[in-house]
Scaffold this active site. Structure first.
Site, PDB file in Angstrom:
ATOM      1  CG  ASP A  78      -8.551   5.152  -0.505  1.00  0.00           C
ATOM      2  OD1 ASP A  78      -9.687   5.575  -0.772  1.00  0.00           O
ATOM      3  OD2 ASP A  78      -8.070   4.144  -1.039  1.00  0.00           O
TER       4      ASP A  78
ATOM      5  CG  ASN B 192      -8.163   6.199  -4.646  1.00  0.00           C
ATOM      6  OD1 ASN B 192      -9.044   5.363  -4.472  1.00  0.00           O
ATOM      7  ND2 ASN B 192      -8.207   7.388  -4.090  1.00  0.00           N
TER       8      ASN B 192
ATOM      9  NE  ARG C  15      -4.139   1.775   0.838  1.00  0.00           N
ATOM     10  CZ  ARG C  15      -5.131   2.044  -0.002  1.00  0.00           C
ATOM     11  NH1 ARG C  15      -5.102   1.629  -1.256  1.00  0.00           N
ATOM     12  NH2 ARG C  15      -6.172   2.732   0.409  1.00  0.00           N
TER      13      ARG C  15
ATOM     14  CB  THR D 239      -9.221  -1.019  -7.386  1.00  0.00           C
ATOM     15  OG1 THR D 239      -9.183   0.185  -6.638  1.00  0.00           O
ATOM     16  CG2 THR D 239      -8.373  -2.060  -6.702  1.00  0.00           C
TER      17      THR D 239
ATOM     18  CB  THR E  17      -5.911   0.521  -6.393  1.00  0.00           C
ATOM     19  OG1 THR E  17      -6.793   1.555  -6.781  1.00  0.00           O
ATOM     20  CG2 THR E  17      -5.267   0.888  -5.078  1.00  0.00           C
TER      21      THR E  17
ATOM     22  N   GLY F  70     -13.528  -1.790  -6.821  1.00  0.00           N
ATOM     23  CA  GLY F  70     -14.841  -1.243  -6.459  1.00  0.00           C
ATOM     24  C   GLY F  70     -14.877  -0.479  -5.152  1.00  0.00           C
ATOM     25  N   GLY F  71     -13.710  -0.011  -4.634  1.00  0.00           N
ATOM     26  CA  GLY F  71     -13.717   0.796  -3.411  1.00  0.00           C
ATOM     27  C   GLY F  71     -14.440   0.058  -2.282  1.00  0.00           C
TER      28      GLY F  71
ATOM     29  CB  SER G 116      -7.071  -0.392   1.345  1.00  0.00           C
ATOM     30  OG  SER G 116      -7.528  -1.089   0.219  1.00  0.00           O
ATOM     31  CB  SER G 117     -12.434  -1.358   0.617  1.00  0.00           C
ATOM     32  OG  SER G 117     -12.894  -0.276   1.369  1.00  0.00           O
TER      33      SER G 117
END
Ligand code: GLY
Length: 569
Positions: free
Chosen positions: A421, A399, A107, A379, A397, A471-472, A450-451
């Protein structure tokens, strides 16, 4: 004796080459998407047909799933510039044939000169353009460090893995109709947000089948091939990033780049109805949300409620509401803030959490503690299984779509806008009406929440599903639905991925459904008191199912929603 040895050697060579399949010649100007592949040895499903072909060729050349993941990820950085990247970050989950589970966190991090109020004006109002567009929106990229961190599990030399990406960047490839549409639509932003001309802008409109050549990107990939991880974080490439920052009021420094490290984490692992789920821990909320939601519904027999009945949608919605309320309140980078993960996933806590769930009556997010973090859709995910039984799931990603839309001049790659984010202003709604929390405030060196949830499911200790999606905030809920579709509703992998999806994230207090969602179910949900909102599409799931009968049967599915494509052999 001599000739006996020669015969033996020949036999060994024949055996090895016999176990390898012939790599397929890739024609980057004539290729097709495959939405479903059934095979027995290995498979790759990703957002782009060329990238999936690159991955399967690496498997055929004797690479394992990690080799294929690295090559596919690098190819995506070229052929899928909207989200594939070397200027962004992501997460890898792998299950190795020896039983070891791996979780690599690459990340992005906040630059050393960042601070919690950096996107507020003098009056304290959030300036979302700064956290989303251009130089100041970028965190320190993690993708290249992530790739080299994974190399210790790979079999083939790095130069073999990066070569297809170099060729695709240097010689070009035919773009899809979706990509032509993106480049045309973003033309002005690519001009405004860049200090040098980019490969994505040309005078006449783009159309499907046009060739995209990325010479600067090819050179950067060659430097990484020759110099390794330092080829990105130090030397020529780092200097180009620093120069780009200076031209556009960015704050990433040479020291920030030099200090960046990918981190191996302990994966989130739990059981759901005789399946063992392995997913991403913090700084992604993905794995925690998966565990919370699936554990909240496990005892409620959703299978009997039937797929997308009002009852099953309501049950998942109420579990999602509670998990996302916790996400907003408690989750952030565990290296910087204390996150009560153990408490959040304990069975007693989750049982208690569902005590006020009332079948047939809509819940309410007003009475729950507030906090909502907005994330973008763009992403990308890749799923891989190899012949030896290694499985890899990578979600990566920039973002937003095409990240900050800023290309590093002379280096040819897009930078992320991952700083968005973070909670731009903790506790106060941002311009999207979103609330953030203290745990996810900006701090130098910290990773933004993050998701993303690359996930592997084991059955009888063997890989059964490899799955993930962009898809966030809809990432974990899309994956949960794919899993419930297969485990509880006994669906085919194809239906589990492609049938309409829905999403609830606590705030805003509404159920988002895809445009082709069952109309009768929507009516029943509205009668219960839910607000239902339609959205074009949710997620782009890449799922591989592995079944063990007399022979191993692999079914690789690429989501119908995009240019996604699966390959196998
Ligand atoms: N930027 C999307 C995510 O990390 O969840």
């Amino acid at each position: 004796m001599k000739s006996k040895n020669l015969v033996r050697l020949l036999l060994i060579v024949l055996l090895i080459s016999g176990s390898m399949a012939r790599a397929q010649k890739i024609d980057p100007f004539h290729y097709q998407q495959q939405k479903k592949v059934i095979c027995t040895k290995g498979a790759v499903s990703s957002a782009n047909a060329l990238a999936s072909k690159v991955g399967v060729n690496i498997l055929k050349k004797g690479g394992n799933a990690i080799d294929a993941a690295i090559a596919t990820q690098l190819a995506l950085a070229v052929v899928y510039p909207g989200a594939g990247n070397i200027g962004g970050g992501g997460f890898m989950i792998a299950h190795l044939k020896n039983g070891k589970n791996i979780s690599i966190d690459f990340r992005e991090t906040a630059p050393s000169q960042s601070n919690r109020d950096m996107y507020l004006d003098k009056k304290g109002n959030p300036q979302m353009n700064l956290s989303q567009d251009g130089h100041l929106a970028s965190g320190i990229p993690g993708s290249v460090a992530g790739i080299f961190s994974a190399m210790k599990y790979a079999l083939l030399p790095f130069r073999t893995l990066i070569q297809p990406a170099i060729e695709l960047a240097e010689k070009g490839f035919s773009i899809s109709a979706n990509q032509a549409h993106d480049f045309n639509e973003l033309k002005n932003e690519f001009i405004q947000l860049n200090t040098s001309p980019t490969a994505f802008v040309k005078t006449t409109p783009w159309k499907a089948g046009d060739t995209l050549i990325q010479k600067d990107l090819a050179n950067t990939l060659k430097i990484i091939r020759d110099k390794g991880v330092k080829g990105f974080y130090e030397g020529v490439t780092a200097n180009l990033i620093i120069a780009e920052m200076a031209k556009g009021k960015g704050i990433i420094t040479g020291d920030d780049l030099k200090k960046y490290t990918a981190k191996e984490r302990t994966a989130i692992e739990f059981d759901y109805k005789s399946h063992h789920i392995i997913s991403m821990p913090l700084p992604s909320s993905g794995g925690i949300i998966l565990q919370q939601v699936l554990k909240m519904i496990e005892q409620k027999n959703i299978g009997e409620m039937k797929f997308q009945s009002a009852a099953s949608v309501q049950l998942l919605t109420e579990a999602e509401r509670r998990a996302f309320a916790d996400r907003a309140q408690y989750l952030g980078d565990g290296d910087f803030v204390k996150v009560p993960v153990k408490a959040l996933i304990s069975e007693n806590y989750l049982k208690e959490r569902m005590k006020d769930y009332r079948p047939g009556i809509a819940g309410n997010s007003q009475s729950t503690q507030q906090g909502y973090i907005k994330e973008s859709d763009e992403t990308t995910h890749l799923s891989i299984i190899d012949a030896a039984g290694n499985a890899v799931a990578v979600t990566t990603t920039l973002n937003g779509s095409y990240g900050s839309r800023t290309v590093v001049g002379g280096a040819g790659f897009l930078l992320n806008n991952e700083m968005d984010d973070f909670s731009v202003k903790p506790g106060v709604p941002n311009m999207y009406g979103a609330l953030g929390a203290e745990a996810n405030a900006i701090y130098p060196g910290k990773r933004m929440l993050s998701s993303m949830a690359p996930t592997i499911v084991l059955k009888n200790n063997q890989p059964y599903l490899v799955v993930g999606t962009p898809g966030g905030t809809t990432i974990p809920t899309s994956i949960i639905q794919s899993l419930v579709n297969m485990i509880d509703f006994k669906m085919s992998p194809e239906d589990a991925v492609n049938l309409p999806k829905f999403h609830h994230q606590w705030l805003p207090d509404e159920i988002i459904v895809e445009k082709d969602f069952n109309a009768a179910t929507i009516q029943q949900l509205e009668a219960m008191g839910y607000k239902v909102v339609k959205k074009e599409a949710i997620g782009r799931t890449e799922l591989i199912e592995i079944k063990y009968d007399k022979t191993r049967k692999i079914t690789a599915i690429a989501d119908k929603r995009g240019d996604d494509s699966a390959e196998g052999y």
